[in-house]
Design an enzyme around this catalytic site. Structure first.
Site, PDB file in Angstrom:
ATOM      1  N   THR A  45       0.846  -1.192   0.000  1.00  0.00           N
ATOM      2  CA  THR A  45       0.000   0.000   0.000  1.00  0.00           C
ATOM      3  C   THR A  45       0.879   1.240   0.000  1.00  0.00           C
ATOM      4  O   THR A  45       2.051   1.189   0.368  1.00  0.00           O
ATOM      5  CB  THR A  45      -0.924   0.013   1.230  1.00  0.00           C
ATOM      6  OG1 THR A  45      -0.131   0.066   2.420  1.00  0.00           O
ATOM      7  CG2 THR A  45      -1.801  -1.233   1.261  1.00  0.00           C
ATOM      8  N   GLU A 191      -5.304  -3.376  -1.888  1.00  0.00           N
ATOM      9  CA  GLU A 191      -5.760  -4.700  -1.461  1.00  0.00           C
ATOM     10  C   GLU A 191      -6.790  -5.300  -2.405  1.00  0.00           C
ATOM     11  O   GLU A 191      -7.054  -6.505  -2.358  1.00  0.00           O
ATOM     12  CB  GLU A 191      -6.391  -4.603  -0.059  1.00  0.00           C
ATOM     13  CG  GLU A 191      -5.411  -4.246   1.045  1.00  0.00           C
ATOM     14  CD  GLU A 191      -5.344  -2.749   1.322  1.00  0.00           C
ATOM     15  OE1 GLU A 191      -5.027  -2.353   2.447  1.00  0.00           O
ATOM     16  OE2 GLU A 191      -5.586  -1.963   0.375  1.00  0.00           O
ATOM     17  N   LYS A 301     -12.527  14.500  14.085  1.00  0.00           N
ATOM     18  CA  LYS A 301     -13.406  14.232  15.217  1.00  0.00           C
ATOM     19  C   LYS A 301     -13.402  15.454  16.124  1.00  0.00           C
ATOM     20  O   LYS A 301     -12.455  15.689  16.873  1.00  0.00           O
ATOM     21  CB  LYS A 301     -12.956  12.975  15.947  1.00  0.00           C
ATOM     22  CG  LYS A 301     -12.908  11.743  15.033  1.00  0.00           C
ATOM     23  CD  LYS A 301     -12.253  10.562  15.713  1.00  0.00           C
ATOM     24  CE  LYS A 301     -12.136   9.391  14.740  1.00  0.00           C
ATOM     25  NZ  LYS A 301     -11.184   9.647  13.649  1.00  0.00           N
ATOM     26  N   TRP A 306     -18.343  13.965  13.788  1.00  0.00           N
ATOM     27  CA  TRP A 306     -17.446  13.778  12.646  1.00  0.00           C
ATOM     28  C   TRP A 306     -17.591  14.923  11.660  1.00  0.00           C
ATOM     29  O   TRP A 306     -18.699  15.337  11.315  1.00  0.00           O
ATOM     30  CB  TRP A 306     -17.765  12.476  11.917  1.00  0.00           C
ATOM     31  CG  TRP A 306     -17.269  11.236  12.601  1.00  0.00           C
ATOM     32  CD1 TRP A 306     -16.716  11.152  13.852  1.00  0.00           C
ATOM     33  CD2 TRP A 306     -17.284   9.912  12.066  1.00  0.00           C
ATOM     34  NE1 TRP A 306     -16.386   9.855  14.127  1.00  0.00           N
ATOM     35  CE2 TRP A 306     -16.720   9.072  13.065  1.00  0.00           C
ATOM     36  CE3 TRP A 306     -17.713   9.362  10.869  1.00  0.00           C
ATOM     37  CZ2 TRP A 306     -16.578   7.700  12.878  1.00  0.00           C
ATOM     38  CZ3 TRP A 306     -17.574   7.999  10.682  1.00  0.00           C
ATOM     39  CH2 TRP A 306     -17.015   7.180  11.663  1.00  0.00           C
TER      40      TRP A 306
END
Length: 409
Positions: A45, A191, A301, A306
């Site tokens: 990644t 992935e 946050k 959020w």
């Protein structure tokens, strides 16, 4: 083939050869017969949210991924066909160039062009000379094609482009449409080989007015063939398909990593209850499309609530003086985190664009009820450039560290 010393944690019936050793030998004249489930590639990644994680894709997975993506891009507005000239702009190390070297050949495009180097003036010239009609890449690539000094000399109106690797900002979409381009979003991860969704149009969308179609293009898309996708809460229950409730995207498909190499804990955390958990926060629409709100690690946050950084970036990008923008959460003594916007102004706006300009621009969306007032960034910082990862994404890890003390304690 692998970096020396980095091999899967169990025996998959294939010999892993360090590429350093392979370079010492003559090329194979013919390949041996191998099982389709044999590992074909070993990838890591890009590390945008933490240390890079490695895993492998099988020959079977890559063939099925190629078939599925080749089918998906035949839908409108891309309508990929044998008449297209495709240009591969994604580096091969970025998840197999998103499978483009294979899917473009499978679709039988009239010509497949490799530009050879990332020189944007050269690429614009090649697009013109070769008649390129179809390409894909991260938003930074589009930005560079539009902002290069030579760009106005070239007609880009035939170019269809799928944006992935990062969200497509609304301002960038409109800038491309002003040049006559067709641009839509796609989504995937290392992935997942990588493609999971593409924001193509379904039959019920084709007669929508332009602004409504843009809403579809700006979504993350709908799952391509052979991908199962859900958006779930913390207990892995489906969230309502209301386009508002945020959850995590989880997926199944035949082309996923089976493990993170050498990291059984991360493997267990990602593959739970039979689904791969992507770490991407999104909303789910009644028609099955999804739109990413943020990486879970990038969500700001603030006061127990959020704030999706991508939504703020999307709105800020529509200001005429903004070229590139990143919004990150910065530590705040009272609220935990507060948003800070880092902006690269457009030419002619350097030194003129102010913090108040950006905040007043966002207030328009507050007054329309599109965002709450407390989402407006506490600080706006203007820079000449933003840090990028090796795959051309804005590196928010670097920005969070660089501006961690940007707000008063």
């Amino acid at each position: 083939m692998s970096d020396r010393g980095r091999v899967p944690g169990q025996d998959y019936g294939v010999k892993m050869i360090p590429y350093e050793d392979l370079l010492k030998h003559e090329p194979l004249r013919e390949f041996p017969e191998i099982d389709e489930r044999t590992p074909a590639t070993l990838l890591f990644t890009s590390g945008t949210t933490g240390p890079p994680k490695g895993g492998y894709h099988t020959h079977r997975g890559l063939v099925l991924h190629t078939l599925s993506t080749a089918l998906a891009v035949k839908n409108p507005p891309v309508n990929a066909s044998q008449d297209d000239v495709a240009m591969v702009l994604v580096p091969m190390y970025h998840v197999h160039a998103w499978g483009w070297p294979w899917s473009t050949m499978l679709n039988g495009h009239r010509k497949i062009v490799y530009p050879g180097r990332f020189d944007w003036g050269h690429i614009l010239r090649v697009i013109h000379e070769e008649g390129v009609t179809f390409s894909a890449g991260v938003p930074t690539i589009l930005y560079n094609l539009l902002m290069h000094p030579d760009s106005p000399k070239y007609d880009l109106s035939r170019l269809k482009f799928i944006v992935g690797g990062a969200a497509l900002p609304e301002g960038l979409l409109k800038a491309t449409q002003a040049r006559g381009m067709t641009v839509i979003s796609g989504y995937g991860l290392t992935e997942t080989a990588p493609v999971l969704t593409i924001a193509y149009l379904r039959p019920e969308h084709r007669d929508l007015p332009a602004e409504r179609r843009n809403e579809i293009y700006l979504r993350t898309g709908i799952n391509i063939p052979l991908v199962q996708l859900r958006v779930v809460d913390e207990q892995d229950r489906d969230v309502p398909r209301d386009g508002k409730t945020i959850g995590e995207i989880v997926v199944r498909s035949p082309w996923l990593f089976r493990e993170y190499i050498g990291d059984p804990e991360k493997t267990r955390n990602a593959w739970r209850n039979g689904w791969f958990h992507t770490g991407d926060a999104a909303v789910w629409y009644p028609d099955g499309y999804v739109k990413i709100a943020d990486r879970l690690k990038d969500v700001i946050k603030s006061g127990g609530e959020w704030i999706p950084s991508l939504r703020l970036e999307d709105l800020i990008s529509t200001h005429p003086g903004v070229n590139l923008v990143a919004v990150v959460g910065v530590p705040h003594e009272k609220w935990g985190e507060r948003p800070v916007a880092i902006i690269v102004p457009k030419p002619g706006y350097e030194g003129r664009l102010t913090e108040n300009d950006i905040k007043n621009h966002l207030m328009q969306f507050v007054e329309k009820g599109e965002i709450p007032k407390w989402w407006i960034p506490d600080k706006v910082i203007f820079v000449k450039e933003l840090p990028l990862t090796s795959t051309g994404k804005i590196d928010k890890k670097v920005l969070r560290d660089q501006y961690k003390d940007a707000l008063p304690k």
